[in-house]
Design a protein around this motif. Structure first.
Motif, short mmCIF file in Angstrom:
data_model
loop_
_atom_site.label_atom_id
_atom_site.label_comp_id
_atom_site.label_asym_id
_atom_site.label_seq_id
_atom_site.Cartn_x
_atom_site.Cartn_y
_atom_site.Cartn_z
N THR A 1 0.83 -1.21 0.00
CA THR A 1 0.00 0.00 0.00
C THR A 1 0.86 1.25 0.00
OG1 THR A 1 -0.17 -0.05 2.41
CG2 THR A 1 -1.96 -1.07 1.17
N GLY A 2 0.35 2.29 -0.61
CA GLY A 2 1.05 3.56 -0.67
C GLY A 2 0.13 4.63 -1.19
N LEU A 3 0.71 5.77 -1.52
CA LEU A 3 -0.06 6.87 -2.06
C LEU A 3 0.81 7.69 -2.98
CD1 LEU A 3 0.33 9.86 -0.07
CD2 LEU A 3 0.06 7.90 1.42
N ARG A 4 0.15 8.50 -3.78
CA ARG A 4 0.86 9.35 -4.73
C ARG A 4 -0.07 10.48 -5.15
NH1 ARG A 4 0.65 5.81 -10.35
NH2 ARG A 4 -1.61 5.78 -10.52
N TRP A 5 0.54 11.47 -5.80
CA TRP A 5 -0.27 12.47 -6.46
C TRP A 5 -0.98 11.78 -7.61
CZ3 TRP A 5 -0.71 16.59 -3.65
CH2 TRP A 5 0.36 17.10 -2.94
N LYS A 6 -2.21 12.13 -7.85
CA LYS A 6 -2.94 11.55 -8.98
C LYS A 6 -2.23 11.96 -10.27
CE LYS A 6 -7.56 11.19 -10.86
NZ LYS A 6 -8.95 11.65 -10.75
N PRO A 7 -1.85 10.99 -11.12
CA PRO A 7 -1.10 11.34 -12.33
C PRO A 7 -1.97 12.02 -13.38
CG PRO A 7 -1.55 8.99 -12.27
CD PRO A 7 -2.05 9.55 -10.97
N LYS A 8 -1.33 12.88 -14.15
CA LYS A 8 -2.04 13.55 -15.24
C LYS A 8 -2.37 12.57 -16.36
CE LYS A 8 -0.18 18.22 -14.69
NZ LYS A 8 0.27 18.33 -13.40
N HIS A 9 -1.56 11.52 -16.50
CA HIS A 9 -1.77 10.49 -17.52
C HIS A 9 -1.88 9.12 -16.81
CE1 HIS A 9 -0.76 13.57 -20.42
NE2 HIS A 9 0.32 13.82 -19.71
N PRO A 10 -3.04 8.80 -16.25
CA PRO A 10 -3.17 7.61 -15.40
C PRO A 10 -2.95 6.29 -16.11
CG PRO A 10 -5.31 8.57 -15.83
CD PRO A 10 -4.30 9.52 -16.40
N ASN A 11 -3.06 6.23 -17.40
CA ASN A 11 -2.91 4.97 -18.13
C ASN A 11 -1.50 4.78 -18.70
OD1 ASN A 11 -5.58 4.23 -17.61
ND2 ASN A 11 -6.28 5.47 -19.32
N ALA A 12 -0.55 5.61 -18.29
CA ALA A 12 0.79 5.54 -18.84
C ALA A 12 1.63 4.45 -18.19
CB ALA A 12 1.49 6.90 -18.67
N GLY A 13 1.13 3.81 -17.15
CA GLY A 13 1.89 2.77 -16.46
C GLY A 13 2.69 3.35 -15.31
N ILE A 14 3.35 2.48 -14.59
CA ILE A 14 4.11 2.90 -13.42
C ILE A 14 5.59 2.64 -13.68
CG2 ILE A 14 4.55 2.42 -11.00
CD1 ILE A 14 1.74 2.63 -10.56
N LYS A 15 6.38 3.61 -13.37
CA LYS A 15 7.83 3.47 -13.50
C LYS A 15 8.41 3.43 -12.09
CE LYS A 15 11.77 5.72 -15.66
NZ LYS A 15 12.17 6.83 -16.53
N ILE A 16 9.15 2.39 -11.80
CA ILE A 16 9.81 2.27 -10.50
C ILE A 16 11.11 3.07 -10.57
CG2 ILE A 16 10.78 0.66 -8.83
CD1 ILE A 16 7.74 0.33 -9.29
N ILE A 17 11.29 3.98 -9.62
CA ILE A 17 12.51 4.81 -9.65
C ILE A 17 13.37 4.57 -8.42
CG2 ILE A 17 11.51 6.58 -11.10
CD1 ILE A 17 11.08 8.25 -8.56
#
Length: 93
Positions: free
Chosen positions: A77-93
């Motif tokens: 579980t976690g949280l984030r700012w809602k992305p402007k492009h929600p369907n772009a996938g997630i990049k692990i940094i």
């Protein structure tokens, strides 16, 4: 059904948007004492309080997430700012 927020998630979201307990409690229509008890897991969060807090967090574009697993257990579980492009996938940094 929306998952109930944990104390850790509430604290993290509050920190991300830069609100004190008093400010968040006022915006959510609850007492600072109740919010503090939810954050410290001294009191289980109610569905009503959960909904109030989620509405405030949604105003600040906070999104809660967890790993997509097949059972009802919430993993990662976690949280984030809602992305402007929600369907772009997630990049692990």
């Amino acid at each position: 059904m929306t998952a109930l927020l944990t104390g850790d998630l509430i604290r993290a979201a509050r920190a991300l948007i830069g609100l004190s307990q008093t400010e968040l409690a006022r915006k959510a229509g609850m007492t600072q004492k109740a919010l503090g008890e939810f954050e410290l897991s001294k009191r289980p969060i109610t569905a009503k309080a959960n909904d109030k807090l989620r509405r405030v967090f949604e105003e600040y574009e906070i999104q809660f997430l967890a790993a997509n697993v097949e059972d009802s257990h919430l993993d990662g579980t976690g949280l984030r700012w809602k992305p402007k492009h929600p369907n772009a996938g997630i990049k692990i940094i």
